[in-house]
Scaffold this motif. Structure first.
Motif, mmCIF file in Angstrom:
data_model
loop_
_atom_site.group_PDB
_atom_site.id
_atom_site.type_symbol
_atom_site.label_atom_id
_atom_site.label_comp_id
_atom_site.label_asym_id
_atom_site.label_seq_id
_atom_site.Cartn_x
_atom_site.Cartn_y
_atom_site.Cartn_z
ATOM 1 N N VAL A 37 53.594 29.366 40.078
ATOM 2 C CA VAL A 37 52.146 29.388 39.897
ATOM 3 C C VAL A 37 51.590 30.533 40.736
ATOM 4 O O VAL A 37 51.802 30.582 41.946
ATOM 5 C CB VAL A 37 51.496 28.046 40.332
ATOM 6 N N LEU A 38 50.941 31.470 40.073
ATOM 7 C CA LEU A 38 50.316 32.579 40.808
ATOM 8 C C LEU A 38 48.858 32.204 41.052
ATOM 9 O O LEU A 38 47.982 32.486 40.248
ATOM 10 C CB LEU A 38 50.425 33.884 40.008
ATOM 11 N N ASP A 39 48.651 31.559 42.159
ATOM 12 C CA ASP A 39 47.335 31.015 42.489
ATOM 13 C C ASP A 39 46.361 32.121 42.886
ATOM 14 O O ASP A 39 46.653 32.936 43.755
ATOM 15 C CB ASP A 39 47.513 30.019 43.644
ATOM 16 N N GLY A 40 45.209 32.130 42.223
ATOM 17 C CA GLY A 40 44.233 33.194 42.434
ATOM 18 C C GLY A 40 43.797 33.372 43.878
ATOM 19 O O GLY A 40 43.705 34.492 44.373
ATOM 20 N N ASP A 41 43.569 32.265 44.572
ATOM 21 C CA ASP A 41 43.074 32.363 45.947
ATOM 22 C C ASP A 41 44.139 32.926 46.868
ATOM 23 O O ASP A 41 43.868 33.757 47.731
ATOM 24 C CB ASP A 41 42.630 30.989 46.451
ATOM 25 N N GLU A 42 45.363 32.456 46.678
ATOM 26 C CA GLU A 42 46.477 32.930 47.496
ATOM 27 C C GLU A 42 46.680 34.422 47.266
ATOM 28 O O GLU A 42 46.911 35.188 48.200
ATOM 29 C CB GLU A 42 47.721 32.162 47.066
ATOM 30 N N ILE A 43 46.571 34.834 46.000
ATOM 31 C CA ILE A 43 46.785 36.233 45.644
ATOM 32 C C ILE A 43 45.726 37.115 46.280
ATOM 33 O O ILE A 43 46.024 38.201 46.767
ATOM 34 C CB ILE A 43 46.759 36.385 44.113
ATOM 35 N N ARG A 44 44.499 36.628 46.301
ATOM 36 C CA ARG A 44 43.428 37.438 46.891
ATOM 37 C C ARG A 44 43.660 37.638 48.389
ATOM 38 O O ARG A 44 43.206 38.605 48.962
ATOM 39 C CB ARG A 44 42.063 36.789 46.623
ATOM 40 N N GLU A 45 44.397 36.713 49.003
ATOM 41 C CA GLU A 45 44.678 36.838 50.420
ATOM 42 C C GLU A 45 45.755 37.885 50.691
ATOM 43 O O GLU A 45 45.759 38.524 51.729
ATOM 44 C CB GLU A 45 45.153 35.472 50.935
ATOM 45 N N PHE A 46 46.662 38.052 49.738
ATOM 46 C CA PHE A 46 47.799 38.939 49.975
ATOM 47 C C PHE A 46 47.800 40.142 49.030
ATOM 48 O O PHE A 46 47.391 41.228 49.411
ATOM 49 C CB PHE A 46 49.112 38.146 49.851
ATOM 50 N N LEU A 47 48.224 39.918 47.810
ATOM 51 C CA LEU A 47 48.389 41.002 46.841
ATOM 52 C C LEU A 47 47.101 41.781 46.608
ATOM 53 O O LEU A 47 47.125 42.987 46.399
ATOM 54 C CB LEU A 47 48.874 40.377 45.527
ATOM 55 N N SER A 48 45.969 41.074 46.622
ATOM 56 C CA SER A 48 44.691 41.728 46.327
ATOM 57 C C SER A 48 43.761 41.739 47.536
ATOM 58 O O SER A 48 42.543 41.806 47.387
ATOM 59 C CB SER A 48 44.009 41.034 45.142
ATOM 60 N N ALA A 49 44.345 41.680 48.737
ATOM 61 C CA ALA A 49 43.525 41.728 49.954
ATOM 62 C C ALA A 49 42.664 42.985 49.920
ATOM 63 O O ALA A 49 43.135 44.061 49.552
ATOM 64 C CB ALA A 49 44.421 41.722 51.182
ATOM 65 N N GLY A 50 41.421 42.845 50.263
ATOM 66 C CA GLY A 50 40.525 44.002 50.296
ATOM 67 C C GLY A 50 39.713 44.171 49.038
ATOM 68 O O GLY A 50 38.706 44.870 49.035
ATOM 69 N N LEU A 51 40.138 43.525 47.957
ATOM 70 C CA LEU A 51 39.360 43.626 46.719
ATOM 71 C C LEU A 51 38.194 42.643 46.758
ATOM 72 O O LEU A 51 38.318 41.538 47.272
ATOM 73 C CB LEU A 51 40.227 43.306 45.492
ATOM 74 N N GLY A 52 37.083 43.057 46.175
ATOM 75 C CA GLY A 52 35.909 42.194 46.111
ATOM 76 C C GLY A 52 35.726 41.628 44.716
ATOM 77 O O GLY A 52 36.710 41.409 43.982
ATOM 78 N N PHE A 53 34.459 41.439 44.327
ATOM 79 C CA PHE A 53 34.174 40.768 43.068
ATOM 80 C C PHE A 53 33.333 41.622 42.114
ATOM 81 O O PHE A 53 32.659 41.109 41.233
ATOM 82 C CB PHE A 53 33.518 39.405 43.353
ATOM 83 N N SER A 54 33.396 42.943 42.331
ATOM 84 C CA SER A 54 32.739 43.838 41.376
ATOM 85 C C SER A 54 33.548 43.821 40.080
ATOM 86 O O SER A 54 34.690 43.344 40.053
ATOM 87 C CB SER A 54 32.715 45.271 41.927
ATOM 88 N N ARG A 55 32.959 44.379 39.023
ATOM 89 C CA ARG A 55 33.686 44.422 37.762
ATOM 90 C C ARG A 55 35.020 45.154 37.932
ATOM 91 O O ARG A 55 36.053 44.692 37.452
ATOM 92 C CB ARG A 55 32.828 45.139 36.693
ATOM 93 N N GLU A 56 34.957 46.279 38.631
ATOM 94 C CA GLU A 56 36.154 47.099 38.823
ATOM 95 C C GLU A 56 37.226 46.350 39.630
ATOM 96 O O GLU A 56 38.412 46.369 39.282
ATOM 97 C CB GLU A 56 35.748 48.383 39.541
#
Ligand code: ADP
Length: 179
Positions: A37-56
């Protein structure tokens, strides 16, 4: 080798994506299926750290997750992805990548109305938005583009988690993805 695939569960916050993904993962693991399971919250902490919630940034987040899911799926894993993925073009790019690699891809719309999601409000996001403490909440003051032609649409309102997981399980059985 067993056939892997990515199963993307898209929908609003609190729609039931994560709950269904883990319920299904538990069932399939009990049968010996390799599932991640690739959990969105977990991913935002690691793989996507630094990304925000803009469209881009939302697009980038979805592409990164799609990349990892495809890698796993291409090695026989069933990758369950409970991630909002609000934009059609982001989702289509992920689907296309899977097609190009010859890897299975299943799009599931967890179709819970925003009125129901905002009552569930698992993370308190709807309340925060209503109180003016948060902006850019998907489905409220940020876009959610409803999938036009998903492989499956799951209505969760008035149904149990087990019922919702069963509907998806049945589709995966039909596609030969559970063994
Ligand atoms: P999301 O991952 O979409 O943000 P969650 O899975 O974290 O949403 O939360 C969904 C909430 O809705 C959970 O508290 C879950 O128990 C509840 N729920 C009620 N009915 C269902 C159903 N049929 N399927 C999935 N979740 C449900």
């Amino acid at each position: 080798m067993t056939t892997g695939a990515t199963v993307w569960l898209t929908g609003l916050p609190s729609a039931g994506k994560t709950t269904i993904a883990y319920a299904l993962a538990e069932r399939l693991r009990a049968q010996g299926r390799r599932v991640e399971v690739l959990d969105g919250d977990e991913i935002r902490e690691f793989l996507s750290a630094g990304l925000g919630f803009s469209r881009e940034d939302r697009h980038t987040n979805v592409q990164r997750i799609g990349f990892v899911a495809e890698l796993l799926a291409s090695h026989g894993v069933l990758a369950l992805v409970p991630v909002i993925a609000p934009y059609t073009d982001s989702r289509e790019a992920v689907r296309k990548r899977h097609q190009q690699q010859g890897t299975g891809y299943v799009e599931v719309h967890v179709a819970t109305p925003v009125e129901v999601c905002s009552v569930r409000d698992v993370k308190g996001l709807y309340a925060k938005q209503a109180a003016g403490e948060l902006t850019g909440l998907t489905g409220v003051d940020d876009p959610y583009e409803i999938p036009a032609d998903p492989d499956l649409r799951i209505e969760t309102d008035g149904r149990t988690v087990e019922e919702s997981a069963s509907v998806l399980h049945a589709l995966l059985v039909e596609k030969g993805l559970t063994i």
